[in-house]
Design an enzyme around this catalytic site. Structure first.
Site, PDB file in Angstrom:
ATOM      1  N   SER A  36     -12.016   1.645   0.678  1.00  0.00           N
ATOM      2  CA  SER A  36     -12.352   0.701  -0.380  1.00  0.00           C
ATOM      3  C   SER A  36     -12.704   1.525  -1.606  1.00  0.00           C
ATOM      4  CB  SER A  36     -13.518  -0.197   0.026  1.00  0.00           C
ATOM      5  OG  SER A  36     -13.786  -1.112  -1.025  1.00  0.00           O
ATOM      6  N   MET A  37     -11.686   2.097  -2.209  1.00  0.00           N
ATOM      7  CA  MET A  37     -11.890   3.037  -3.314  1.00  0.00           C
ATOM      8  C   MET A  37     -12.429   2.333  -4.558  1.00  0.00           C
ATOM      9  SD  MET A  37     -11.031   5.820  -1.898  1.00  0.00           S
ATOM     10  CE  MET A  37     -10.920   6.983  -3.256  1.00  0.00           C
ATOM     11  N   GLY A  46       1.779   7.174   1.785  1.00  0.00           N
ATOM     12  CA  GLY A  46       0.409   7.234   1.278  1.00  0.00           C
ATOM     13  C   GLY A  46      -0.528   7.954   2.226  1.00  0.00           C
ATOM     14  N   LYS A  85      -1.526   6.829  -9.786  1.00  0.00           N
ATOM     15  CA  LYS A  85      -2.582   5.944  -9.278  1.00  0.00           C
ATOM     16  C   LYS A  85      -2.623   4.647 -10.084  1.00  0.00           C
ATOM     17  CE  LYS A  85      -6.590   4.573  -7.432  1.00  0.00           C
ATOM     18  NZ  LYS A  85      -6.646   3.984  -6.080  1.00  0.00           N
ATOM     19  N   GLY A 135       2.598   3.137   7.135  1.00  0.00           N
ATOM     20  CA  GLY A 135       2.642   3.754   8.457  1.00  0.00           C
ATOM     21  C   GLY A 135       3.793   4.693   8.703  1.00  0.00           C
ATOM     22  N   SER A 152       1.380   4.899  -4.440  1.00  0.00           N
ATOM     23  CA  SER A 152       0.179   4.907  -5.270  1.00  0.00           C
ATOM     24  C   SER A 152      -1.024   4.816  -4.343  1.00  0.00           C
ATOM     25  CB  SER A 152       0.195   3.730  -6.244  1.00  0.00           C
ATOM     26  OG  SER A 152      -0.883   3.874  -7.141  1.00  0.00           O
ATOM     27  N   CYS A 198      -4.495  -5.221  -4.790  1.00  0.00           N
ATOM     28  CA  CYS A 198      -5.662  -4.385  -4.482  1.00  0.00           C
ATOM     29  C   CYS A 198      -6.753  -5.259  -3.864  1.00  0.00           C
ATOM     30  CB  CYS A 198      -6.202  -3.711  -5.742  1.00  0.00           C
ATOM     31  SG  CYS A 198      -7.764  -2.853  -5.405  1.00  0.00           S
TER      32      CYS A 198
HETATM   33  C1  DHB Z   1      -7.190   0.417  -4.435  1.00  0.00           C
HETATM   34  C2  DHB Z   1      -6.767   0.010  -3.195  1.00  0.00           C
HETATM   35  C3  DHB Z   1      -5.537  -0.589  -3.039  1.00  0.00           C
HETATM   36  O1  DHB Z   1      -5.056  -0.997  -1.834  1.00  0.00           O
HETATM   37  C4  DHB Z   1      -4.757  -0.793  -4.151  1.00  0.00           C
HETATM   38  O2  DHB Z   1      -3.576  -1.391  -4.025  1.00  0.00           O
HETATM   39  C5  DHB Z   1      -5.174  -0.370  -5.389  1.00  0.00           C
HETATM   40  C6  DHB Z   1      -6.390   0.239  -5.528  1.00  0.00           C
HETATM   41  C7  DHB Z   1      -8.493   1.019  -4.626  1.00  0.00           C
HETATM   42  O3  DHB Z   1      -9.455   0.553  -4.017  1.00  0.00           O
HETATM   43  O4  DHB Z   1      -8.629   1.942  -5.466  1.00  0.00           O
END
Ligand code: DHB
Length: 313
Positions: A73-74, A273, A48, A252, A24, A132
């Site tokens: 940092s989505m 990922g 996602k 990784g 994800s 997250c």
């Molecule tokens: C996001 C980042 C993550 O590491 C995660 O587990 C879930 C969401 C994000 O910033 O969208």
């Protein structure tokens, strides 16, 4: 010729045709992206991490590739869980591959609501994301063991489909003991370890600024930088989960050799990922072929034969 090397595996009772699926995170938010994964050699379609309401996510730039991974940092940009419930039905019907939901509720009630909805959907497994690192004001649940215990207790009460937990990286042996105990107590189907290492900082000396905008530049580090942490987490949990909880290794994996290392550490399957984001869906077949080649060279013909077989020095 590596046709005789069987990469099929089972996670929490769900059969996967190959050892490799997407993680994800990257490129699994829209239906088009999910279709690309469904058509690839990824053995399942992981979606996602979703929230109850749709989210735009954090301000850009919020994802930067690095030489050996990425920082991001989505901020959980996603279409809201109702879309993913619909997508799961379409994907299941169109492609017949296992589909996995990933949930990242803002609070316990959100998680319960989404688990209930996905229990009624055709998804094969549900991964709850307790790790997250990118939401301001929302700590990573996986580092609060009391809350993890409590929330998981309620989620697992309503389960019929396998529930898994996406865990943050741990660095202390007593924390592995405590988390493993919670996973066994609630009979979770699988764990996925590790999530990106949260709140890292990359500085560009020329601009004298961070390279991503949200949270003062603090973001989740992924890719080759974190493989040793992923491997140790898989190994530490394998030793504590008594074969009762399956393990997805994440972190990784760029080559078939990386996947083989996770197999020796004890992972039942792996998730890709950062490499998928960089290389696209062809990465799944390339890594699978490389894994078959190294297994053949070393005389292994199935996943079960090599799983957890890390030698002592
Ligand atoms: C996001 C980042 C993550 O590491 C995660 O587990 C879930 C969401 C994000 O910033 O969208």
């Amino acid at each position: 010729m590596t046709k005789n090397i069987d990469l099929s595996t089972t996670v929490a009772g769900v059969n996967l045709e190959s050892y490799i699926i997407n993680a994800s995170g990257p490129d699994c938010t829209t239906y088009e992206e999910l279709q690309t994964i469904a058509r690839s050699e990824s053995a399942a379609v992981m979606m996602k991490s979703c929230t109850v309401e749709p989210r735009e996510g954090n301000p850009e730039p919020r994802y930067q590739r690095l030489d050996f991974g990425a920082i991001q940092s989505m901020g959980l940009p996603n279409l809201g869980y109702k879309e993913y419930v619909k997508f799961s039905a379409q994907l299941r019907q169109e492609y017949g591959k296992p589909v996995i939901a990933s949930l990242s509720g803002m609070c316990k009630e959100d998680n319960l609501k989404m688990v209930e909805a996905f229990q009624e959907s055709p998804v094969d497994m549900i991964e709850v994301n307790f790790s997250c690192p990118n939401i301001v004001g929302k700590p990573q649940l996986g580092y609060d063991f009391e809350q993890t215990d409590k929330v998981l207790g309620e989620i697992c009460k309503i389960n019929s489909k396998p529930i898994g937990v996406k865990l943050p990286p741990y660095f202390d042996l007593c924390h592995f003991d405590m988390v493993a105990e919670i996973m066994l107590k609630h009979k979770v189907g699988f764990i996925s370890c590790i999530n990106s290492i949260g709140n890292t900082l990359i500085i560009d000396a020329e601009t004298e600024a961070p390279i991503i905008k949200p949270k003062g530049g603090f973001g989740g580090l992924s890719g080759q930088y974190i493989k040793p942490v992923g491997l140790s987490n898989v190994r530490a949990f394998l030793e504590r989960l008594k074969g009762q909880v399956a393990i997805f290794g994440v972190g990784g994996i760029v080559t078939g050799t990386d996947a083989f290392e996770y197999l020796l550490a004890g992972a039942d399957a792996v998730q890709i990922g950062t490499t998928f984001e960089k290389e696209g869906a062809a990465s799944f077949s390339r890594i699978a072929q490389e894994l078959q080649a190294i297994m053949q060279r070393k005389g292994y013909s199935s996943i079960a034969e090599a799983k957890g077989k890390l030698r002592e020095l």
